[in-house]
Write a protein that holds these residues in place. Structure first.
Motif: not given
Length: 55
Positions: A12-33
């Motif tokens: 459980g600790a390893m799973t939490a660490a892996v999920l915690g290290l995964a950053g939020p997805a961010q779209a670049d400006l081209g996608h927003n346009d």
């Protein structure tokens, strides 16, 4: 049973660490346009509406 609890806690600790290290997805400006410029569009073929005489 104690080994199972320790193994479960470690997993459980390893799973939490892996999920915690995964950053939020961010779209670049081209996608927003692309998203902001999307709009409803429709196309229809040109239809000949002239009256044709028949015999």
């Amino acid at each position: 049973m104690k080994k199972y609890a320790i193994t479960t806690a470690i997993a459980g600790a390893m799973t939490a660490a892996v999920l915690g290290l995964a950053g939020p997805a961010q779209a670049d400006l081209g996608h927003n346009d692309w998203v902001n410029n999307m709009g409803p569009t429709a196309t229809a073929p040109h239809v000949d509406t002239t009256v044709h005489g028949s015999r």
